[in-house]
Design a protein around this motif. Structure first.
Motif, PDB file in Angstrom:
ATOM      1  N   PRO A  27       0.825  -1.206   0.000  1.00 61.87           N
ATOM      2  CA  PRO A  27       0.000   0.000   0.000  1.00 61.87           C
ATOM      3  C   PRO A  27       0.859   1.256   0.000  1.00 61.87           C
ATOM      4  O   PRO A  27       2.040   1.214   0.367  1.00 61.87           O
ATOM      5  N   ASN A  28       0.224   2.398  -0.352  1.00 60.73           N
ATOM      6  CA  ASN A  28       0.904   3.680  -0.285  1.00 60.73           C
ATOM      7  C   ASN A  28       1.017   4.124   1.169  1.00 60.73           C
ATOM      8  O   ASN A  28       0.017   4.175   1.885  1.00 60.73           O
ATOM      9  N   VAL A  29       2.210   4.451   1.647  1.00 57.83           N
ATOM     10  CA  VAL A  29       2.437   4.883   3.031  1.00 57.83           C
ATOM     11  C   VAL A  29       2.321   6.406   3.084  1.00 57.83           C
ATOM     12  O   VAL A  29       3.138   7.124   2.508  1.00 57.83           O
ATOM     13  N   MET A  30       1.251   6.921   3.803  1.00 61.53           N
ATOM     14  CA  MET A  30       1.023   8.353   3.912  1.00 61.53           C
ATOM     15  C   MET A  30       1.785   8.914   5.114  1.00 61.53           C
ATOM     16  O   MET A  30       1.829   8.283   6.172  1.00 61.53           O
ATOM     17  N   PRO A  31       2.395  10.062   5.005  1.00 68.05           N
ATOM     18  CA  PRO A  31       3.107  10.646   6.145  1.00 68.05           C
ATOM     19  C   PRO A  31       2.117  11.023   7.258  1.00 68.05           C
ATOM     20  O   PRO A  31       0.981  11.394   6.994  1.00 68.05           O
ATOM     21  N   SER A  32       2.560  10.899   8.511  1.00 68.67           N
ATOM     22  CA  SER A  32       1.699  11.246   9.663  1.00 68.67           C
ATOM     23  C   SER A  32       1.384  12.733   9.631  1.00 68.67           C
ATOM     24  O   SER A  32       2.264  13.562   9.357  1.00 68.67           O
ATOM     25  N   PRO A  33       0.102  13.124   9.925  1.00 70.18           N
ATOM     26  CA  PRO A  33      -0.248  14.546   9.919  1.00 70.18           C
ATOM     27  C   PRO A  33       0.429  15.291  11.070  1.00 70.18           C
ATOM     28  O   PRO A  33       0.645  14.743  12.143  1.00 70.18           O
ATOM     29  N   ARG A  34       0.782  16.534  10.824  1.00 72.90           N
ATOM     30  CA  ARG A  34       1.446  17.349  11.837  1.00 72.90           C
ATOM     31  C   ARG A  34       0.567  18.541  12.195  1.00 72.90           C
ATOM     32  O   ARG A  34      -0.069  19.137  11.320  1.00 72.90           O
ATOM     33  N   THR A  35       0.568  18.901  13.479  1.00 77.28           N
ATOM     34  CA  THR A  35      -0.212  20.050  13.958  1.00 77.28           C
ATOM     35  C   THR A  35       0.631  21.311  13.856  1.00 77.28           C
ATOM     36  O   THR A  35       1.798  21.333  14.287  1.00 77.28           O
ATOM     37  N   ILE A  36       0.058  22.337  13.256  1.00 75.52           N
ATOM     38  CA  ILE A  36       0.758  23.627  13.157  1.00 75.52           C
ATOM     39  C   ILE A  36       0.645  24.344  14.494  1.00 75.52           C
ATOM     40  O   ILE A  36      -0.453  24.515  15.030  1.00 75.52           O
ATOM     41  N   VAL A  37       1.782  24.759  15.048  1.00 78.48           N
ATOM     42  CA  VAL A  37       1.791  25.341  16.394  1.00 78.48           C
ATOM     43  C   VAL A  37       2.634  26.612  16.419  1.00 78.48           C
ATOM     44  O   VAL A  37       3.458  26.861  15.535  1.00 78.48           O
ATOM     45  N   SER A  38       2.396  27.405  17.466  1.00 80.57           N
ATOM     46  CA  SER A  38       3.260  28.534  17.810  1.00 80.57           C
ATOM     47  C   SER A  38       3.909  28.218  19.147  1.00 80.57           C
ATOM     48  O   SER A  38       3.313  27.540  19.988  1.00 80.57           O
ATOM     49  N   ILE A  39       5.112  28.712  19.351  1.00 80.97           N
ATOM     50  CA  ILE A  39       5.822  28.367  20.577  1.00 80.97           C
ATOM     51  C   ILE A  39       6.256  29.610  21.334  1.00 80.97           C
ATOM     52  O   ILE A  39       6.368  30.705  20.776  1.00 80.97           O
ATOM     53  N   GLY A  40       6.488  29.430  22.647  1.00 78.59           N
ATOM     54  CA  GLY A  40       7.057  30.443  23.508  1.00 78.59           C
ATOM     55  C   GLY A  40       8.188  29.827  24.297  1.00 78.59           C
ATOM     56  O   GLY A  40       8.459  28.620  24.197  1.00 78.59           O
ATOM     57  N   LEU A  41       8.848  30.647  25.109  1.00 80.14           N
ATOM     58  CA  LEU A  41      10.020  30.181  25.850  1.00 80.14           C
ATOM     59  C   LEU A  41       9.800  30.307  27.339  1.00 80.14           C
ATOM     60  O   LEU A  41       9.218  31.290  27.816  1.00 80.14           O
ATOM     61  N   VAL A  47       2.345  27.423  22.621  1.00 81.47           N
ATOM     62  CA  VAL A  47       1.379  28.384  23.145  1.00 81.47           C
ATOM     63  C   VAL A  47       0.122  28.469  22.285  1.00 81.47           C
ATOM     64  O   VAL A  47      -0.871  29.042  22.695  1.00 81.47           O
ATOM     65  N   SER A  48       0.153  27.907  21.102  1.00 83.61           N
ATOM     66  CA  SER A  48      -1.013  27.895  20.221  1.00 83.61           C
ATOM     67  C   SER A  48      -1.028  26.573  19.462  1.00 83.61           C
ATOM     68  O   SER A  48      -0.018  26.158  18.898  1.00 83.61           O
ATOM     69  N   GLY A  49      -2.187  25.906  19.506  1.00 86.37           N
ATOM     70  CA  GLY A  49      -2.303  24.603  18.888  1.00 86.37           C
ATOM     71  C   GLY A  49      -2.037  23.459  19.847  1.00 86.37           C
ATOM     72  O   GLY A  49      -1.970  22.299  19.439  1.00 86.37           O
ATOM     73  N   ASN A  50      -1.904  23.793  21.140  1.00 84.54           N
ATOM     74  CA  ASN A  50      -1.567  22.763  22.130  1.00 84.54           C
ATOM     75  C   ASN A  50      -2.783  22.030  22.681  1.00 84.54           C
ATOM     76  O   ASN A  50      -2.641  20.977  23.303  1.00 84.54           O
ATOM     77  N   PHE A  51      -3.975  22.572  22.486  1.00 84.18           N
ATOM     78  CA  PHE A  51      -5.159  21.941  23.075  1.00 84.18           C
ATOM     79  C   PHE A  51      -5.434  20.594  22.416  1.00 84.18           C
ATOM     80  O   PHE A  51      -5.534  20.469  21.197  1.00 84.18           O
ATOM     81  N   GLY A  52      -5.558  19.568  23.234  1.00 85.55           N
ATOM     82  CA  GLY A  52      -5.904  18.243  22.737  1.00 85.55           C
ATOM     83  C   GLY A  52      -4.744  17.468  22.154  1.00 85.55           C
ATOM     84  O   GLY A  52      -4.938  16.349  21.659  1.00 85.55           O
ATOM     85  N   LEU A  53      -3.517  18.014  22.209  1.00 84.98           N
ATOM     86  CA  LEU A  53      -2.372  17.293  21.660  1.00 84.98           C
ATOM     87  C   LEU A  53      -2.022  16.104  22.556  1.00 84.98           C
ATOM     88  O   LEU A  53      -1.982  16.213  23.777  1.00 84.98           O
ATOM     89  N   ALA A  54      -1.751  14.981  21.931  1.00 82.14           N
ATOM     90  CA  ALA A  54      -1.336  13.794  22.672  1.00 82.14           C
ATOM     91  C   ALA A  54       0.155  13.849  22.949  1.00 82.14           C
ATOM     92  O   ALA A  54       0.898  14.629  22.334  1.00 82.14           O
ATOM     93  N   ASP A  55       0.603  13.027  23.892  1.00 85.76           N
ATOM     94  CA  ASP A  55       2.027  12.945  24.200  1.00 85.76           C
ATOM     95  C   ASP A  55       2.792  12.473  22.957  1.00 85.76           C
ATOM     96  O   ASP A  55       2.321  11.628  22.189  1.00 85.76           O
ATOM     97  N   THR A  56       3.967  13.072  22.756  1.00 83.45           N
ATOM     98  CA  THR A  56       4.839  12.753  21.616  1.00 83.45           C
ATOM     99  C   THR A  56       4.109  12.993  20.286  1.00 83.45           C
ATOM    100  O   THR A  56       4.015  12.111  19.421  1.00 83.45           O
ATOM    101  N   SER A  57       3.561  14.208  20.155  1.00 83.81           N
ATOM    102  CA  SER A  57       2.877  14.590  18.917  1.00 83.81           C
ATOM    103  C   SER A  57       3.866  15.210  17.942  1.00 83.81           C
ATOM    104  O   SER A  57       4.829  15.888  18.339  1.00 83.81           O
ATOM    105  N   LEU A  58       3.622  14.984  16.651  1.00 81.47           N
ATOM    106  CA  LEU A  58       4.414  15.619  15.607  1.00 81.47           C
ATOM    107  C   LEU A  58       3.805  16.977  15.285  1.00 81.47           C
ATOM    108  O   LEU A  58       2.594  17.107  15.114  1.00 81.47           O
ATOM    109  N   VAL A  59       4.659  17.997  15.228  1.00 80.35           N
ATOM    110  CA  VAL A  59       4.167  19.362  15.030  1.00 80.35           C
ATOM    111  C   VAL A  59       5.020  20.072  13.985  1.00 80.35           C
ATOM    112  O   VAL A  59       6.142  19.647  13.674  1.00 80.35           O
ATOM    113  N   THR A  60       4.445  21.153  13.471  1.00 78.88           N
ATOM    114  CA  THR A  60       5.166  22.057  12.583  1.00 78.88           C
ATOM    115  C   THR A  60       5.140  23.443  13.203  1.00 78.88           C
ATOM    116  O   THR A  60       4.059  23.983  13.480  1.00 78.88           O
TER     117      THR A  60
END
Length: 308
Positions: free
Chosen positions: A27-41, A289-302
């Motif tokens: 089968p065709n292997v689709m890349p895992s979806p990534r959540t777009i996020v903003s970050i702070g320090l 700081v943005s896009g973090n709601f509902g994220l599971a542990d070890t999530s892939l993000v952009t």
């Protein structure tokens, strides 16, 4: 038919079938979806102040009654509701019943008497007229209340302060009051009432301010600092909690594309920052700081951008 002519087509058929099955099994292997996020320090240079806000109501603590100084008729009214008056100003004119009956007769007998039986009723204090009970022509008794004037010297903001905050408030040299229109005024603590409410355990405190034509019963907000502290903090937008507000965590980046669930113990907070008392967080850590709601542990993000 020779045997080798039969075997060759069969082998060719089996080869083609095997290739087709292999193609379908991959089968065709689709890349895992990534959540777009903003970050702070995370930062250790932030001062967080724990503030207490209380409501204060504009009030005139004293009111003065303007009373008739004789029994008779009101011959003149010099005030109306809402007028500002000064102490000693003439507000009403009175003529006694006897003067009205005899005054003209006496003056006709001897004009040098200049008898009229009129008297002036003066304001007992400076302030605003909040009630007018009688008008020109009314017949009144001696001591009857003609009007009421609030005492401008008793103006201030009254607030109910929890007893445990009383000493904190007393240490404030000046009190900042925020008015509903967005403006501010300052005042000082003029009086602390000597009793506490039996149910709420609050004490009434009077804050005196320069009266800038502030209407009575206007509600202002008084804010003062309960505690100040420097320490490791994370942006408030990064903090996520459970439904009971008993467990707190952030989504921390361990590389440019992976965020992990990182719990911590929360301390003081303001509208922008939350103090970290303990947890696997250090200065400079990148947290979402943005896009973090509902994220599971070890999530892939952009990462889209970097916040504070």
């Amino acid at each position: 038919m020779p045997a080798h002519k039969i075997i060759i087509p069969c082998c060719l058929f089996l080869f083609i079938s095997a290739c087709h099955e292999k193609k379908e099994a991959t089968p065709n292997v689709m890349p895992s979806p990534r959540t777009i996020v903003s970050i702070g320090l995370a930062s250790d240079t932030i001062q967080i102040s724990e503030e207490i806000s209380l409501h204060a109501t504009a009030s005139y603590l004293l009111q003065s009654d303007v009373k008739a100084n004789a029994t008779g008729y009101i011959t003149g009214t010099k005030i109306k509701l809402g007028d500002k008056v000064n102490r000693g100003a003439a507000l009403f004119s009175l003529q006694t019943k006897e003067a009205r009956a005899l005054g003209n007769t006496i003056n006709k007998l001897d004009a040098s008497f200049r008898f009229n039986g009129n008297s002036s009723v003066q304001s007992p204090s400076s302030g605003y007229v909040i009630m007018v009970n009688h008008q020109t022509g009314d017949y009144v008794q001696d001591g009857e209340v003609l009007a009421t004037v609030n005492d401008a010297s008793s103006f201030g903001f009254v607030m109910d302060v929890p007893f445990e905050y009383l000493n904190l408030l007393k240490n404030e040299k000046s009190i900042l009051l925020s008015l509903p229109d967005g403006t501010h005024t300052t005042g000082i603590i003029a009086k602390v009432m000597p009793s506490a409410d039996a149910i709420s355990q609050t004490v009434k405190v009077l804050v005196k301010v320069a009266n800038r034509n502030i209407p009575e019963n206007l509600v202002a907000t008084v804010t003062f600092v309960k505690n100040k502290m420097y320490g490791l903090s994370v942006p408030k937008a990064a903090v996520v909690s459970d439904e009971t507000q008993s467990s707190f965590w952030v989504m921390k980046l361990i590389n440019d594309s992976t965020a992990v669930h990182t719990g911590f113990e929360k301390g003081l907070e303001n509208n922008k920052w939350v103090q970290v008392i303990s947890g696997n967080i250090k200065t400079g850590d990148r947290v979402i700081v943005s896009g973090n709601f509902g994220l599971a542990d070890t999530s892939l993000v952009t990462i889209q951008n970097t916040g504070p």
